[in-house]
Enzyme design. Structure first.
Site, short mmCIF file in Angstrom:
data_model
loop_
_atom_site.label_atom_id
_atom_site.label_comp_id
_atom_site.label_asym_id
_atom_site.label_seq_id
_atom_site.Cartn_x
_atom_site.Cartn_y
_atom_site.Cartn_z
N ASP A 102 0.87 -1.19 0.00
CA ASP A 102 0.00 0.00 0.00
C ASP A 102 0.90 1.23 0.00
O ASP A 102 2.10 1.15 0.29
CB ASP A 102 -0.88 0.00 1.26
CG ASP A 102 -1.80 1.20 1.28
OD1 ASP A 102 -2.33 1.59 0.21
OD2 ASP A 102 -2.01 1.79 2.36
N SER A 103 0.30 2.37 -0.31
CA SER A 103 1.04 3.62 -0.24
C SER A 103 1.46 3.92 1.20
O SER A 103 2.39 4.68 1.42
CB SER A 103 0.18 4.76 -0.76
OG SER A 103 -1.06 4.77 -0.07
N CYS A 115 -3.64 -0.94 -2.22
CA CYS A 115 -3.93 0.48 -2.44
C CYS A 115 -4.87 0.63 -3.65
O CYS A 115 -4.57 0.14 -4.74
CB CYS A 115 -2.61 1.20 -2.70
SG CYS A 115 -2.79 2.93 -3.09
N ASN A 116 -5.98 1.31 -3.44
CA ASN A 116 -6.94 1.51 -4.54
C ASN A 116 -6.31 2.35 -5.65
O ASN A 116 -6.52 2.08 -6.83
CB ASN A 116 -8.18 2.23 -4.04
CG ASN A 116 -9.07 1.33 -3.21
OD1 ASN A 116 -10.08 0.84 -3.68
ND2 ASN A 116 -8.68 1.09 -1.97
N GLU A 125 -6.28 8.54 9.71
CA GLU A 125 -4.93 8.40 10.29
C GLU A 125 -4.85 9.09 11.66
O GLU A 125 -4.12 8.66 12.54
CB GLU A 125 -3.89 9.00 9.34
CG GLU A 125 -3.78 8.22 8.06
CD GLU A 125 -2.35 8.00 7.60
OE1 GLU A 125 -1.43 8.59 8.17
OE2 GLU A 125 -2.17 7.21 6.65
N CYS A 181 -11.20 3.03 -0.93
CA CYS A 181 -9.93 3.53 -0.41
C CYS A 181 -9.60 2.73 0.84
O CYS A 181 -10.49 2.39 1.63
CB CYS A 181 -10.05 5.02 -0.07
SG CYS A 181 -8.61 5.68 0.78
N HIS A 221 -8.38 3.43 3.61
CA HIS A 221 -8.64 4.01 4.93
C HIS A 221 -10.11 4.00 5.33
O HIS A 221 -10.43 4.10 6.50
CB HIS A 221 -8.14 5.45 4.97
CG HIS A 221 -6.66 5.59 4.99
ND1 HIS A 221 -5.86 5.10 3.99
CD2 HIS A 221 -5.83 6.17 5.89
CE1 HIS A 221 -4.60 5.37 4.28
NE2 HIS A 221 -4.56 6.02 5.42
N1 DGL Z 1 -3.97 3.78 -0.13
C1 DGL Z 1 -4.67 4.86 -0.81
C2 DGL Z 1 -5.87 4.27 -1.55
O1 DGL Z 1 -6.42 3.27 -1.20
C3 DGL Z 1 -5.12 5.93 0.14
C4 DGL Z 1 -3.98 6.78 0.67
C5 DGL Z 1 -3.21 7.47 -0.44
O2 DGL Z 1 -3.75 8.44 -1.04
O3 DGL Z 1 -2.09 7.07 -0.71
O4 DGL Z 1 -6.26 4.83 -2.54
#
Ligand code: DGL
Length: 272
Positions: A11-12, A74-75, A153, A185, A187
């Site tokens: 993930d990011s 990560c989406n 977060e 997403c 989160h």
């Molecule tokens: N992990 C990202 C997503 O699911 C969300 C956080 C980001 O913007 O990196 O899109």
């Protein structure tokens, strides 16, 4: 590819831990490795080109670890980098968008689906395309909700600021009479109770994390790669890597993953 290989989840940043949690629940015998690209988070505000470059660097790292499958939790990375990742790796690559879209398309009775995600995910139209490919008659309404990421977060999962933000972002979905809302997403599952409260009873929330874990299990079963849980030899706990601030990752990560997250190792990727 052997059953013994680990499942790589990327993930990011921290949010993909929601996906890792679901993978471990559905596949308790599997060993996992997680990388959060915390030096370059958020991906959701970056260009598609940057997201692809970062994702390929993560893939290189995961390859070096001998993974048997890559889960792109990560989406945003799933929306942009899946074809490039599939080309770069010789193990199965699973993103979060198709499983989430398929679950939503199946569940909607009204044939009206809402999708929320980062700016980049919504802009890519990936959920729209994936749902339309399954049922072209289903109407898809989308809304970027960028403030949900920092709110999650921060641990502001249920307070007035988050509720007002959600009411403002989600207002139009009520007029559009959707019966399914996709949490597109990593989160957003943390905000599920609050979002459910704002949307009311008639709207079901689809969590891509759960649908993705089911897809991971399906693919591993199909390929005969599932490692069954064995009480005599329990799976090792996940190994965590980040590209910046391991301490912050461990602290905030507990919110997403629980006490199983003790520490993370710092790695450098590309310009991170
Ligand atoms: N992990 C990202 C997503 O699911 C969300 C956080 C980001 O913007 O990196 O899109």
């Amino acid at each position: 590819m052997a059953k013994e290989g680990r499942i790589g989840v990327f993930d990011s940043g921290i949010g993909g831990l929601t996906v890792l949690r679901e993978v471990r629940t559905l596949l308790p015998g599997e060993e996992t490795i997680y990388l959060g690209d915390t030096a370059r988070v958020p991906y959701g505000t970056k260009s598609g080109e940057a997201v692809i470059r970062y994702s390929l660097e993560v893939a290189g790292f995961m390859k070096g670890k001998g993974i048997k499958m890559l889960v792109v939790a990560c989406n945003t990375a799933s929306a942009y980098a899946l074809p490039a990742l599939k080309e770069a790796l010789d193990v199965p690559v699973v993103g979060v968008i198709e499983p989430g879209a398929a679950t939503a398309a199946e569940a909607t009775m009204a044939k009206r689906i809402g999708v929320i995600g980062t700016e980049a995910t919504i802009k890519s139209g990936a959920y729209f395309d994936a749902i339309k490919a399954i049922d072209s008659k289903t109407a898809v309404y989308m809304k970027a909700c960028p403030l949900f990421v920092p709110l999650a977060e921060e641990g502001w999962l249920d307070n007035d600021v988050t509720r007002l933000t959600a009411e403002s972002y989600l207002a139009n979905f009520k007029k559009e009479e959707i019966d399914i809302l996709v949490l597109g997403c990593t989160h957003y599952p943390l905000l599920k109770p609050l979002i459910a409260g704002v949307m009311g009873k008639g709207v079901t929330l689809i969590d891509s994390a759960r649908a993705t874990a089911a897809e991971v299990k399906r693919i591993l079963q199909e390929k005969g790669l599932v490692r069954d849980a064995d009480p005599a030899f329990p799976a090792a706990p996940p190994e965590f890597f980040v590209t910046d601030s391991p301490e912050r990752f461990a602290t905030v990560g507990k919110r997403f993953f629980g006490d199983g997250l003790v520490s993370a190792e710092l790695v450098r990727l590309g310009d991170s």
